[in-house]
Design an enzyme around this catalytic site. Structure first.
Site, PDB file in Angstrom:
ATOM      1  N   SER A  29       0.944  -1.226   0.025  1.00 14.41           N
ATOM      2  CA  SER A  29       0.074  -0.070  -0.135  1.00 14.41           C
ATOM      3  C   SER A  29       0.965   1.391  -0.087  1.00 14.41           C
ATOM      4  CB  SER A  29      -0.947   0.107   1.144  1.00 14.41           C
ATOM      5  OG  SER A  29      -1.805  -1.046   1.179  1.00 14.41           O
ATOM      6  N   ARG A  33       1.572   4.237  -3.222  1.00 15.63           N
ATOM      7  CA  ARG A  33       1.371   5.598  -2.888  1.00 15.63           C
ATOM      8  C   ARG A  33       2.575   6.448  -2.746  1.00 15.63           C
ATOM      9  NH1 ARG A  33      -2.294   2.435  -0.612  1.00 15.63           N
ATOM     10  NH2 ARG A  33      -4.716   2.939  -0.098  1.00 15.63           N
ATOM     11  N   GLY A 101      -5.671  -4.222  -8.337  1.00 15.50           N
ATOM     12  CA  GLY A 101      -6.844  -3.175  -8.075  1.00 15.50           C
ATOM     13  C   GLY A 101      -6.399  -2.058  -7.491  1.00 15.50           C
ATOM     14  N   ARG A 129     -12.970  -7.274 -12.110  1.00 19.10           N
ATOM     15  CA  ARG A 129     -13.456  -6.579 -11.024  1.00 19.10           C
ATOM     16  C   ARG A 129     -13.845  -5.294 -11.325  1.00 19.10           C
ATOM     17  NH1 ARG A 129      -7.959  -6.337  -7.087  1.00 19.10           N
ATOM     18  NH2 ARG A 129      -9.538  -5.872  -5.683  1.00 19.10           N
ATOM     19  N   SER A 174     -13.748   1.074   2.038  1.00 20.79           N
ATOM     20  CA  SER A 174     -12.691   0.815   1.026  1.00 20.79           C
ATOM     21  C   SER A 174     -11.703   1.717   0.886  1.00 20.79           C
ATOM     22  CB  SER A 174     -13.373   0.806  -0.433  1.00 20.79           C
ATOM     23  OG  SER A 174     -12.408   0.884  -1.258  1.00 20.79           O
ATOM     24  N   GLN A 176      -9.422   2.049  -1.061  1.00 19.86           N
ATOM     25  CA  GLN A 176      -9.005   2.378  -2.252  1.00 19.86           C
ATOM     26  C   GLN A 176      -9.897   3.398  -2.922  1.00 19.86           C
ATOM     27  OE1 GLN A 176      -9.476  -1.355  -4.630  1.00 19.86           O
ATOM     28  NE2 GLN A 176      -7.611  -2.314  -3.939  1.00 19.86           N
ATOM     29  N   ASP A 327      -7.598  -8.247   3.800  1.00 22.28           N
ATOM     30  CA  ASP A 327      -6.649  -9.109   2.844  1.00 22.28           C
ATOM     31  C   ASP A 327      -6.296 -10.321   3.635  1.00 22.28           C
ATOM     32  OD1 ASP A 327      -6.840  -7.553   0.495  1.00 22.28           O
ATOM     33  OD2 ASP A 327      -5.015  -6.314   1.409  1.00 22.28           O
ATOM     34  N   LYS A 354     -12.655  -9.373  -4.634  1.00 22.85           N
ATOM     35  CA  LYS A 354     -11.009  -9.169  -4.578  1.00 22.85           C
ATOM     36  C   LYS A 354     -10.497  -9.648  -5.749  1.00 22.85           C
ATOM     37  CE  LYS A 354      -9.822  -6.594  -0.599  1.00 22.85           C
ATOM     38  NZ  LYS A 354      -9.059  -5.674  -0.929  1.00 22.85           N
ATOM     39  N   ARG A 403      -2.974 -14.049  -2.636  1.00 19.58           N
ATOM     40  CA  ARG A 403      -3.134 -14.498  -1.230  1.00 19.58           C
ATOM     41  C   ARG A 403      -3.810 -15.837  -1.210  1.00 19.58           C
ATOM     42  NH1 ARG A 403      -1.316  -9.847   0.709  1.00 19.58           N
ATOM     43  NH2 ARG A 403      -1.947  -7.973  -0.298  1.00 19.58           N
TER      44      ARG A 403
END
Length: 450
Positions: A29, A33, A101, A129, A174, A176, A327, A354, A403
């Site tokens: 993550s 970013r 995603g 997705r 979320s 995201q 996750d 996901k 995952r």
């Protein structure tokens, strides 16, 4: 491992103790970013410890396509010379975000308020997705989107020439969606306000503040209200990426279920919006200890030690904890097989959308390996069988989901019979060193013929 191309079937078999130090990759993550905010700054951002998995590499490539100068100096060291807020150039080609995603949704937000057009695609999993959760809020800024039926990739985004600030309540928990709206708000005049009823991972808010944006967070009766003042000049940063708690979950959980194990995972990010799994495992009776707690780059970190835990008991995981561990439910469902009693996971419907339908993927794969599972749209229940109790012996379908693949391979390390996955290739998207790292700890993994 490759996240693309021919399948890589793999089998894990019961091993001796897992011992040693697990140097897991940087946080995915924060890596995404760091690249995006570096590209939106003026000047050079220096990043060390960047996750060099395929998802993040695809984001780096995308930032180059939008005009930033992104340079890899080796061993997780990167620099980004940014173009500033509103400075994105129009890409010459389609932006391929692979399996990510997070990457595609954050990048869509970041370009939505610039007067440029970009087309996005991805692998088979990402093309399936839903993107409506992003295209709906960026439309409020004035952006247009044109995609396949059901709001799916490939999709073209036409950025707003005259963006307006928005006030947006996120309809589902979320990070995201929240992050995409905040990134879009950077190039809109005035104040963009995002309201989330349930708190999600807050890396975007922390990092925006670190890059010099004017951003406030307030807890109100409406929920968590985030206010961002648009059109700042972001200041480049030096970022040390902590290690990814979602990746750490796999060696940690494997150590808990493999007899005699003792594994240390150093420098793990313990942002409270990400640490729900570790809280849950401790409530189940796991032998987890946090050593040398400290703060790095505004994020809490510690060294995490996990030891074999034969006395774990099933619990009901509070549904409000789901955003802080969304996750990690696949690997938690594996641990639950080796605990006593039921582990009940409610409030997890987000797992349905996901990289795969993770509830269905874990339920079917665990059932094939001898576990008893119950599920509905929003719930997964695992009936534990105690230490060494999972029979194993079957092939689980990874469904192009990193995952899911890693979770079943961890199951095979403690099951009575080997557990296989049909394709371990997608693991490269987030944890490219999973195979050699786990083998160094003592796991027995074997690439098998398709």
């Amino acid at each position: 491992m490759s996240g693309h191309g021919d399948p890589i079937p793999m089998t894990a078999r019961r091993a001796g103790p897992l011992t040693g130090v697990a140097e897991v990759p940087g946080d995915k993550s924060i890596s995404h970013r760091s690249l995006i905010l570096g590209a939106l700054s003026v000047g050079e951002t220096r990043i060390s410890g960047l996750l060099e998995g395929q998802d993040v590499l695809d984001t780096a490539k995308a930032m180059r396509a939008f005009g930033a100068e992104v340079t890899h100096h080796g061993a997780g060291e990167w620099t980004v010379n940014g173009v500033g807020v509103g400075g994105f150039a129009e890409p010459e080609d389609v932006i391929d975000c692979g399996n990510s995603g997070t990457g595609v949704r954050l990048i869509m937000g970041a370009m939505a308020t610039s007067p440029i057009t970009a087309t996005f695609t991805g692998d088979a999993s990402l093309r399936g997705r839903p993107m409506g959760r992003i295209t709906d809020p960026i439309a409020l800024f004035g952006a247009q989107s044109h995609g396949r039926q059901g709001g799916r990739l490939p999709m073209t985004i036409v950025g707003a020439a005259d963006p307006v600030p928005v006030r947006y309540t996120v309809p589902m928990p979320s990070a995201q969606v929240k992050s995409a709206v905040l990134l879009a708000g950077l190039n809109a005049p005035g104040q963009t306000v995002v309201i989330e009823k349930e708190a999600t991972r807050d890396h975007t808010e922390r990092m925006l503040a670190g890059f010099g944006a004017e951003i406030t967070v307030e807890e109100t009766d409406e929920g968590r209200v985030i206010t961002l003042t648009g059109q700042p000049e972001l200041t480049p940063q030096t970022i040390v990426v902590p290690r990814d708690p979602s990746s750490a979950a796999f060696p940690v959980c494997a150590a808990l279920i493999v007899e005699g194990s003792d594994v240390l995972v150093p420098n793990i990010g313990l942002n409270p919006t990400r640490a729900g799994l570790f809280t849950t495992l401790q409530e189940m009776g796991a032998d987890l200890t946090f050593e040398n707690p400290r703060e790095e780059g505004g994020e809490p970190v510690a060294d995490l030690r996990a030891r074999f835990s034969p006395d774990m008991k099933g619990i009901e995981v509070p549904p409000e904890r789901a955003p802080s561990m969304i996750d990690e439910y696949p690997i938690l469902s594996v641990v639950a097989c080796f605990a006593a009693g039921q582990t009940i996971m409610r409030g997890v419907k987000e797992l349905r959308v996901k990289e795969s339908d993770r509830i269905d993927a874990m339920a079917r794969g665990l059932e094939a390996n001898g576990a008893r599972i119950e599920e509905d749209e929003d719930t997964l229940i695992v009936h534990g069988m105690g230490p060494g109790g999972l029979p194993g012996g079957a092939v689980a379908q990874a469904r192009l989901d990193h995952r899911i693949a890693m979770s079943f391979l961890c199951a095979g390390m403690a099951a009575q019979q080997p557990v296989s996955v049909d394709d371990a290739g997608p693991i490269a998207t987030s944890f490219p060193i999973f195979e050699p790292l786990m083998e160094t700890l003592g796991a027995q993994l074997q690439r098998t013929k398709a």
